[in-house]
Design a protein around this motif. Structure first.
Motif, short mmCIF file in Angstrom:
data_model
loop_
_atom_site.label_atom_id
_atom_site.label_comp_id
_atom_site.label_asym_id
_atom_site.label_seq_id
_atom_site.Cartn_x
_atom_site.Cartn_y
_atom_site.Cartn_z
N GLY A 1 0.81 -1.22 0.00
CA GLY A 1 0.00 0.00 0.00
C GLY A 1 0.84 1.27 0.00
N GLU A 2 0.14 2.38 0.14
CA GLU A 2 0.80 3.69 0.05
C GLU A 2 1.80 3.88 1.20
N ILE A 3 1.32 3.70 2.43
CA ILE A 3 2.22 3.88 3.57
C ILE A 3 3.21 2.72 3.62
N ASP B 1 1.15 -8.77 1.96
CA ASP B 1 -0.02 -8.08 1.43
C ASP B 1 -0.78 -9.11 0.60
N ARG C 1 -1.98 -8.12 -2.25
CA ARG C 1 -1.64 -7.66 -3.61
C ARG C 1 -0.18 -7.98 -3.91
N ASP D 1 -3.63 -13.32 2.92
CA ASP D 1 -4.90 -12.60 3.03
C ASP D 1 -5.24 -12.50 4.52
N LEU D 2 -5.39 -11.27 5.00
CA LEU D 2 -5.64 -11.04 6.42
C LEU D 2 -6.96 -11.63 6.89
N LEU E 1 -0.43 -2.46 9.00
CA LEU E 1 -1.06 -1.41 8.17
C LEU E 1 -2.17 -1.98 7.29
N GLY F 1 -5.34 -3.44 5.39
CA GLY F 1 -6.78 -3.32 5.57
C GLY F 1 -7.38 -2.33 4.60
N TYR G 1 -15.57 2.61 9.26
CA TYR G 1 -14.10 2.54 9.21
C TYR G 1 -13.50 3.01 10.54
N LYS H 1 -11.26 0.98 13.68
CA LYS H 1 -9.99 1.38 14.29
C LYS H 1 -10.14 1.44 15.82
N ILE I 1 -3.01 7.70 12.84
CA ILE I 1 -2.54 8.44 11.68
C ILE I 1 -3.64 9.41 11.24
N PHE J 1 -1.56 10.90 5.89
CA PHE J 1 -0.25 10.58 5.31
C PHE J 1 -0.24 11.09 3.87
#
Ligand SMILES: NC(=O)C1=CN([C@@H]2O[C@H](COP(=O)(O)OP(=O)(O)OC[C@H]3O[C@@H](n4cnc5c(N)ncnc54)[C@H](O)[C@@H]3O)[C@@H](O)[C@H]2O)C=CC1
Ligand SMILES: O=C(O)[C@H]1OC(=O)[C@H](O)[C@@H](O)[C@@H]1O
Length: 267
Positions: free
Chosen positions: A13-15, A34, A36, A51-52, A71, A73, A136, A140, A163, A166
């Motif tokens: 992912g991004e982060i 991940d 992906r 896969d989580l 991270l 999700g 969402y 968290k 966070i 970001f």
């Protein structure tokens, strides 16, 4: 604490991609996972897809891990069912697998959306009651509560990093308060898995922004010393904002507080 092998979930992912770059070489082994695809492992890295939503797969990647940066999700609003399956069940799988594998510490990517309904005029410490703005945000809050349970019950240390935004650089006026720069994110998550004896801790995940809405409580425990301040970009972005009369401009969660906001559920 000097973890030998650190597991990074959401590594594609991004982060995750930003942390992968910056944390390279900071631990003897950085294991990246991940659902992906991601670039193949370089020296000091291990790439192990999982896969989580599947506990057995998470247990497989948790073997011989000392600390986790979690991270992975859905990073936005979605349907309740998607949020439950990926974020809530996924985080349960990470904590349960970590506990079973004897992991010492989990650092969790929590969010400003745990407290998104607070007014922008307020300064939020980690001790205030939660005011989630979305399913969402609820996921968290759930992750933070689950982390508390695993700490109390099993002594698994937990750092929840709320966070805010970001970004490579601030994009609008809200980010002058909420920005977390890539280099500060790397420092914060590295310290979240290396600072000694943190027990259970919730901290703000922001840079050293002059206009911050979150207090720095707990940063001293981690030794986090942010290097960036969104104020540097104030002249460029302070005029970029919505209608001040809108709730989304008055509350810290921004667009997420709009009852019509469905995020990825609308895609
Ligand atoms: N970007 C931001 O400003 C903020 C991010 N966060 C949290 O930080 C974390 C990372 O965020 P970003 O990198 O921005 O999001 P992202 O969407 O770029 O990365 C999330 C990663 O999780 C992976 N993932 C999703 N479902 C999965 C599954 N079932 N199994 C395994 N992996 C799965 C995705 O493939 C993706 O690579 C998320 O937990 C997000 O909620 C929290 C607050 C703000
Ligand atoms: O509110 C914010 O700025 C950010 O908060 C989050 O938790 C989301 O993952 C991110 O997509 C938002 O941009």
């Amino acid at each position: 604490m000097k973890p030998h092998r650190v597991l990074l979930t959401g590594a594609a992912g991004e982060i995750g991609t930003a942390l992968r770059e910056q944390l390279r070489g900071r631990f003897p082994v950085l294991r990246l996972t991940d659902v992906r695809d991601m670039p193949e492992a370089r020296p000091g890295e291990e790439v192990m897809p999982a896969d989580l939503t599947d506990l057995a797969s998470v247990q497989a990647v948790m073997q011989d891990v000392d600390a986790v940066i979690h991270l992975g999700g859905i990073a936005n609003e979605h349907t309740y069912e998607q949020i439950r399956t990926v974020n809530m069940d996924g985080t349960y799988h990470v904590l349960e697998a970590a506990q079973r594998a004897g992991v010492k510490r989990v650092a969790f990517a929590s969010s400003i959306h745990t407290v998104g309904h607070y007014a922008r005029t307020e300064t939020i410490s980690p001790a205030v009651p939660v005011r989630p703005d979305t399913f969402y945000g609820v996921s968290k809050v759930f992750g933070e509560a689950l982390g508390r349970l695993y700490w109390e019950r099993h002594g698994l240390e937990f750092v929840g990093v709320r966070i805010c935004s970001f970004q490579a650089r601030p994009q609008d006026r809200r980010h002058l308060s909420t920005w977390l720069s890539p280099r500060d994110a790397a420092q914060l998550f590295e310290k979240a898995v290396t600072a000694p004896d943190v027990g259970y801790l919730i901290v703000a995940g922001i840079s050293g922004n002059a206009r911050r809405w979150m207090s720095p409580d707990g940063w001293d425990v981690l030794g986090y010393d942010p290097q960036d301040d969104a104020e540097t970009y104030a002249a460029e972005v302070a005029s970029i904002h919505g209608d001040p009369a809108d709730l989304t401009e008055q509350r810290q969660g921004g667009v997420f507080v709009d009852p019509a906001y469905v995020g990825l559920a609308g895609k």
